[in-house]
Write a protein that holds these residues in place. Sequence first.
Motif, PDB file in Angstrom:
ATOM      1  N   MET A  32       1.872 -13.628  92.974  1.00  0.00           N
ATOM      2  CA  MET A  32       1.881 -14.665  93.985  1.00  0.00           C
ATOM      3  C   MET A  32       2.753 -15.821  93.508  1.00  0.00           C
ATOM      4  SD  MET A  32      -1.189 -16.531  95.910  1.00  0.00           S
ATOM      5  CE  MET A  32      -0.833 -17.825  97.041  1.00  0.00           C
ATOM      6  N   VAL A  33       3.526 -16.359  94.418  1.00  0.00           N
ATOM      7  CA  VAL A  33       4.318 -17.549  94.132  1.00  0.00           C
ATOM      8  C   VAL A  33       3.720 -18.668  94.976  1.00  0.00           C
ATOM      9  CG1 VAL A  33       6.586 -18.641  94.212  1.00  0.00           C
ATOM     10  CG2 VAL A  33       6.401 -16.206  93.678  1.00  0.00           C
ATOM     11  N   PRO A  74       7.093 -21.119  99.439  1.00  0.00           N
ATOM     12  CA  PRO A  74       7.709 -21.286  98.123  1.00  0.00           C
ATOM     13  C   PRO A  74       8.949 -22.161  98.088  1.00  0.00           C
ATOM     14  CG  PRO A  74       8.339 -19.197  99.033  1.00  0.00           C
ATOM     15  CD  PRO A  74       7.335 -19.799  99.984  1.00  0.00           C
ATOM     16  N   PHE A  75       9.568 -22.419  99.244  1.00  0.00           N
ATOM     17  CA  PHE A  75      10.815 -23.167  99.255  1.00  0.00           C
ATOM     18  C   PHE A  75      10.665 -24.545  99.880  1.00  0.00           C
ATOM     19  CE2 PHE A  75      12.236 -18.613 100.270  1.00  0.00           C
ATOM     20  CZ  PHE A  75      12.100 -18.214  98.949  1.00  0.00           C
ATOM     21  N   GLY A  76       9.457 -24.929 100.192  1.00  0.00           N
ATOM     22  CA  GLY A  76       9.213 -26.168 100.913  1.00  0.00           C
ATOM     23  C   GLY A  76       9.489 -27.439 100.129  1.00  0.00           C
ATOM     24  N   LEU A  91      17.363 -19.754  97.242  1.00  0.00           N
ATOM     25  CA  LEU A  91      16.111 -19.031  97.026  1.00  0.00           C
ATOM     26  C   LEU A  91      15.842 -18.027  98.147  1.00  0.00           C
ATOM     27  CD1 LEU A  91      13.879 -21.915  95.625  1.00  0.00           C
ATOM     28  CD2 LEU A  91      14.865 -19.993  94.348  1.00  0.00           C
ATOM     29  N   GLU A  92      16.211 -18.372  99.372  1.00  0.00           N
ATOM     30  CA  GLU A  92      16.095 -17.408 100.475  1.00  0.00           C
ATOM     31  C   GLU A  92      16.954 -16.178 100.186  1.00  0.00           C
ATOM     32  OE1 GLU A  92      15.392 -20.671 104.072  1.00  0.00           O
ATOM     33  OE2 GLU A  92      17.367 -19.756 103.807  1.00  0.00           O
ATOM     34  N   ASP A  93      18.190 -16.414  99.728  1.00  0.00           N
ATOM     35  CA  ASP A  93      19.074 -15.296  99.400  1.00  0.00           C
ATOM     36  C   ASP A  93      18.534 -14.490  98.223  1.00  0.00           C
ATOM     37  OD1 ASP A  93      20.834 -15.856 101.486  1.00  0.00           O
ATOM     38  OD2 ASP A  93      22.141 -17.100 100.231  1.00  0.00           O
ATOM     39  N   LEU A  94      17.914 -15.170  97.262  1.00  0.00           N
ATOM     40  CA  LEU A  94      17.289 -14.476  96.142  1.00  0.00           C
ATOM     41  C   LEU A  94      16.176 -13.551  96.645  1.00  0.00           C
ATOM     42  CD1 LEU A  94      16.701 -13.964  93.129  1.00  0.00           C
ATOM     43  CD2 LEU A  94      15.229 -15.990  93.190  1.00  0.00           C
ATOM     44  N   ALA A  95      15.345 -14.030  97.542  1.00  0.00           N
ATOM     45  CA  ALA A  95      14.271 -13.198  98.095  1.00  0.00           C
ATOM     46  C   ALA A  95      14.847 -11.955  98.776  1.00  0.00           C
ATOM     47  CB  ALA A  95      13.422 -13.998  99.074  1.00  0.00           C
ATOM     48  N   MET A 117      10.486  -4.022  97.224  1.00  0.00           N
ATOM     49  CA  MET A 117       9.225  -4.751  97.215  1.00  0.00           C
ATOM     50  C   MET A 117       8.903  -5.300  98.600  1.00  0.00           C
ATOM     51  SD  MET A 117       8.483  -8.201  94.971  1.00  0.00           S
ATOM     52  CE  MET A 117       9.121  -7.432  93.494  1.00  0.00           C
ATOM     53  N   THR A 118       7.634  -5.254  98.959  1.00  0.00           N
ATOM     54  CA  THR A 118       7.178  -5.896 100.182  1.00  0.00           C
ATOM     55  C   THR A 118       6.909  -7.358  99.868  1.00  0.00           C
ATOM     56  OG1 THR A 118       6.185  -3.871 101.013  1.00  0.00           O
ATOM     57  CG2 THR A 118       5.362  -5.946 101.941  1.00  0.00           C
ATOM     58  N   ILE A 119       7.484  -8.254 100.647  1.00  0.00           N
ATOM     59  CA  ILE A 119       7.293  -9.683 100.440  1.00  0.00           C
ATOM     60  C   ILE A 119       6.681 -10.278 101.696  1.00  0.00           C
ATOM     61  CG2 ILE A 119       8.408 -11.910 100.000  1.00  0.00           C
ATOM     62  CD1 ILE A 119      10.634 -10.372  98.529  1.00  0.00           C
ATOM     63  N   LEU A 120       5.539 -10.927 101.520  1.00  0.00           N
ATOM     64  CA  LEU A 120       4.920 -11.678 102.610  1.00  0.00           C
ATOM     65  C   LEU A 120       5.209 -13.144 102.340  1.00  0.00           C
ATOM     66  CD1 LEU A 120       3.141 -11.908 105.131  1.00  0.00           C
ATOM     67  CD2 LEU A 120       1.162 -11.980 103.613  1.00  0.00           C
ATOM     68  N   LEU A 121       6.037 -13.724 103.193  1.00  0.00           N
ATOM     69  CA  LEU A 121       6.481 -15.104 103.027  1.00  0.00           C
ATOM     70  C   LEU A 121       5.790 -15.968 104.074  1.00  0.00           C
ATOM     71  CD1 LEU A 121       8.525 -17.190 101.813  1.00  0.00           C
ATOM     72  CD2 LEU A 121      10.080 -16.493 103.623  1.00  0.00           C
TER      73      LEU A 121
END
Length: 175
Positions: free
Chosen positions: A1-2, A84-86, A96-100, A109-113
């Motif tokens: 978790m981030v 995470p980017f707020g 960071l969006e591009d990193l995700a 990987m499944t990412i729930l943002l």
Amino acid sequence: MVFQDYTRSLFPWLTVRDNVALPLRRRGLGRAERREAASAALDEVGLGSAARKHPWQLSGGMQQRAAIARALAYGPSFLLMDEPFGSVDAQTREDLEDLALRVRAGTGMTILLVTHDIDESVYVGDRVVVLMGTPGRVHSDLRVNLPAPRDQIATRESAEFVSLRAAVGRAVRRE
């Protein structure tokens, strides 16, 4: 978790590399293996040269990337990212969006943002789920079929992006 508040998720007395390696103890990895995995994760987020620094020596965006590296080093199949980017500046947010997107593409990987930013949800997501009410319930579930790779400028000015952004905006406003 981030977590949203990265300043509270990094230990100031540990180096950046040791912060990233910390959860790997639970995996039973030896010290050398933990350091190697942490260094690889730091390289992935562009912080390889900051490994020996302490979190308080880094900018906010770098601290958030360190928190992301810690999650990536663990090698999860599912990653939950809560706003995470707020807390970072606009340029760092885009990076960071591009990193995700790169992480998702490179690992499957499944990412729930979780985000309140409509543009971010459309740019990063494959689906945008709009929650409403208390307790939260699904109001809308929109598919995002933007082509990959995505680009901060070209993608956001495309007709598909603008249309999806408007659809999410209408859903949020219950129109």
